[in-house]
Design a protein around this motif. Structure first.
Motif, PDB file in Angstrom:
ATOM      1  N   LYS A 123      -5.652  17.460 -16.178  1.00 50.80           N
ATOM      2  CA  LYS A 123      -4.714  16.352 -16.229  1.00 50.80           C
ATOM      3  C   LYS A 123      -4.810  15.503 -14.959  1.00 50.80           C
ATOM      4  O   LYS A 123      -4.061  14.565 -14.768  1.00 50.80           O
ATOM      5  CB  LYS A 123      -3.261  16.884 -16.352  1.00 50.80           C
ATOM      6  CG  LYS A 123      -3.026  17.679 -17.642  1.00 50.80           C
ATOM      7  CD  LYS A 123      -2.558  16.744 -18.770  1.00 50.80           C
ATOM      8  CE  LYS A 123      -2.322  17.481 -20.068  1.00 50.80           C
ATOM      9  NZ  LYS A 123      -3.583  18.169 -20.543  1.00 50.80           N
ATOM     10  N   SER A 124      -5.712  15.914 -14.064  1.00 53.05           N
ATOM     11  CA  SER A 124      -5.862  15.169 -12.800  1.00 53.05           C
ATOM     12  C   SER A 124      -7.281  15.365 -12.299  1.00 53.05           C
ATOM     13  O   SER A 124      -8.012  16.262 -12.772  1.00 53.05           O
ATOM     14  CB  SER A 124      -4.889  15.738 -11.758  1.00 53.05           C
ATOM     15  OG  SER A 124      -5.324  17.052 -11.402  1.00 53.05           O
ATOM     16  N   LYS A 126      -8.148  16.568  -9.459  1.00 55.07           N
ATOM     17  CA  LYS A 126      -8.238  17.909  -8.841  1.00 55.07           C
ATOM     18  C   LYS A 126      -8.514  18.972  -9.916  1.00 55.07           C
ATOM     19  O   LYS A 126      -9.402  19.809  -9.781  1.00 55.07           O
ATOM     20  CB  LYS A 126      -6.938  18.256  -8.091  1.00 55.07           C
ATOM     21  CG  LYS A 126      -6.853  17.645  -6.684  1.00 55.07           C
ATOM     22  CD  LYS A 126      -5.718  18.258  -5.888  1.00 55.07           C
ATOM     23  CE  LYS A 126      -5.700  17.868  -4.403  1.00 55.07           C
ATOM     24  NZ  LYS A 126      -6.216  16.605  -4.025  1.00 55.07           N
ATOM     25  N   TYR A 207      -9.883   9.721 -14.743  1.00 54.53           N
ATOM     26  CA  TYR A 207      -9.291  10.469 -13.627  1.00 54.53           C
ATOM     27  C   TYR A 207      -9.117   9.631 -12.370  1.00 54.53           C
ATOM     28  O   TYR A 207      -8.173   9.827 -11.603  1.00 54.53           O
ATOM     29  CB  TYR A 207     -10.153  11.696 -13.321  1.00 54.53           C
ATOM     30  CG  TYR A 207     -10.214  12.628 -14.497  1.00 54.53           C
ATOM     31  CD1 TYR A 207     -11.220  12.501 -15.472  1.00 54.53           C
ATOM     32  CD2 TYR A 207      -9.234  13.600 -14.706  1.00 54.53           C
ATOM     33  CE1 TYR A 207     -11.254  13.334 -16.578  1.00 54.53           C
ATOM     34  CE2 TYR A 207      -9.258  14.436 -15.816  1.00 54.53           C
ATOM     35  CZ  TYR A 207     -10.278  14.283 -16.751  1.00 54.53           C
ATOM     36  OH  TYR A 207     -10.308  15.103 -17.864  1.00 54.53           O
ATOM     37  N   ALA A 227      -6.460  10.313  -5.611  1.00 55.26           N
ATOM     38  CA  ALA A 227      -6.635  11.444  -6.543  1.00 55.26           C
ATOM     39  C   ALA A 227      -7.357  12.643  -5.939  1.00 55.26           C
ATOM     40  O   ALA A 227      -7.420  13.702  -6.543  1.00 55.26           O
ATOM     41  CB  ALA A 227      -7.385  10.964  -7.782  1.00 55.26           C
TER      42      ALA A 227
END
Ligand code: MLT
Length: 312
Positions: A123-124, A126, A207, A227
């Motif tokens: 969801k990210s 990372k 992302y 991010a």
């Protein structure tokens, strides 16, 4: 052969259709930009402008076709950071990217965007990096061939993330994106202009964008600085060139027609809807593209050569 291309020819140019060689497949970001510009340039030049997609070897096949064309203004080379800078550090091209081409005009640019197939449970950025690192084999990254902009972006991504990628080359990132939507490959570090509509449609996941500021038409996508990959900045700029020896009067006419297209409100809207940023107004003379290209060669060749890209 010597072509009888002199002032008289330049006077009557253009007297028949012009071809813009796009070195990537139809449906990709280069093709999209070229077609939008050609549609408007033909109004200024009064001649049909044909787009010829000549693909392969990271775009160097198409550029080679344009380099070897007669210097009569009827063959124009569309290209960018990949084809007119990176390819020189990877292939034995059989032509010189600076000596064998005349710059015509710097075109719009856009940052890259890190996108994945929807099946990736991240969801990210990372979480994406964790997922990529956890793969049993190097995750697959679609490109438009060794030396293409998406490939250079992949090399840069590998350097900053420490994640090894398995590149899957296509004839352009139009076809690569189709496979990403179908879940056949894991990621693309793509031109924002290419992926943005599929991101909006929810067919792939985005992302981050490789810029210090968010892309105007994708404000929900964070920058790499926000991010988790700070400093991973890359903007893919495009341009037009013609074969060396093309009369300067013809270069000037092409430059004027391209600038008129870039300043046309409808064209600007189409390009900005794709997330493309207009070139700086003081960088529109042909010699500005020449200087820009040389500076980018100095900037990118060390990283590309250090990557030791193997091409058959
Ligand atoms: C690339 O360099 O990745 C190309 O621009 C892709 C394309 O235009 O199809």
């Amino acid at each position: 052969f010597v072509t009888l291309v002199g002032p008289a020819h330049a006077e009557t140019w253009p007297a028949h259709p012009i071809t813009i060689v796009v070195p990537f497949a139809a449906g990709g970001p280069s093709d999209a930009m070229a077609r939008i510009l050609a549609e408007r340039m033909k109004q200024s030049l009064g001649e049909v402008i044909l787009i010829e997609n000549v693909t392969g070897a990271g775009g160097s096949i198409g550029v080679g076709r344009a380099v070897r064309a007669a210097p009569d203004g009827y063959t124009v080379s569309f290209g960018h950071l990949g084809t007119h800078v990176a390819n020189g550090a990877i292939y034995k091209l059989g032509y010189d990217l600076v000596e064998d081409l005349e710059p015509v005009v710097l075109l719009p640019s856009n940052p890259m965007i890190i996108v994945s197939k929807n099946a990736v449970p991240a969801k990210s950025l990372k979480e994406l990096l964790e997922w990529l690192k956890s793969r049993p084999a190097p995750p697959t990254a679609g490109t438009a061939g060794a030396g293409s902009g998406s490939h250079i972006a992949g090399l840069y991504f590998e350097n900053v993330s420490g994640i090894k990628l398995q590149y899957v080359p296509y004839r352009g990132t139009g076809p690569a994106l189709n496979d990403l939507v179908a879940g056949q490959i894991d990621i693309i570090v793509d031109q924002t202009s290419n992926s943005i509509n599929q991101v909006r449609a929810g067919n792939i996941r985005a992302y981050a964008v490789t810029d210090s500021k968010r892309v105007a038409n994708a404000p929900e996508v964070p920058t790499v600085d926000e991010a988790g990959l700070p400093g991973f900045h890359m903007t893919l700029w495009s341009g037009l060139w013609v074969p060396k020896g093309t009369p300067q009067e013809i270069v000037a006419k092409l430059n004027t027609a391209a600038i008129q297209a870039l300043r046309d409100p409808a064209v600007k809207k189409q390009l900005e809807n794709l997330g493309l940023q207009m070139p700086p107004q003081d960088q529109l003379k042909p010699e500005a593209l020449g200087a820009w290209q040389k500076a980018e060669i100095a900037k990118w060749w060390p990283m590309i050569k250090a990557a030791n890209v193997k091409v058959e």
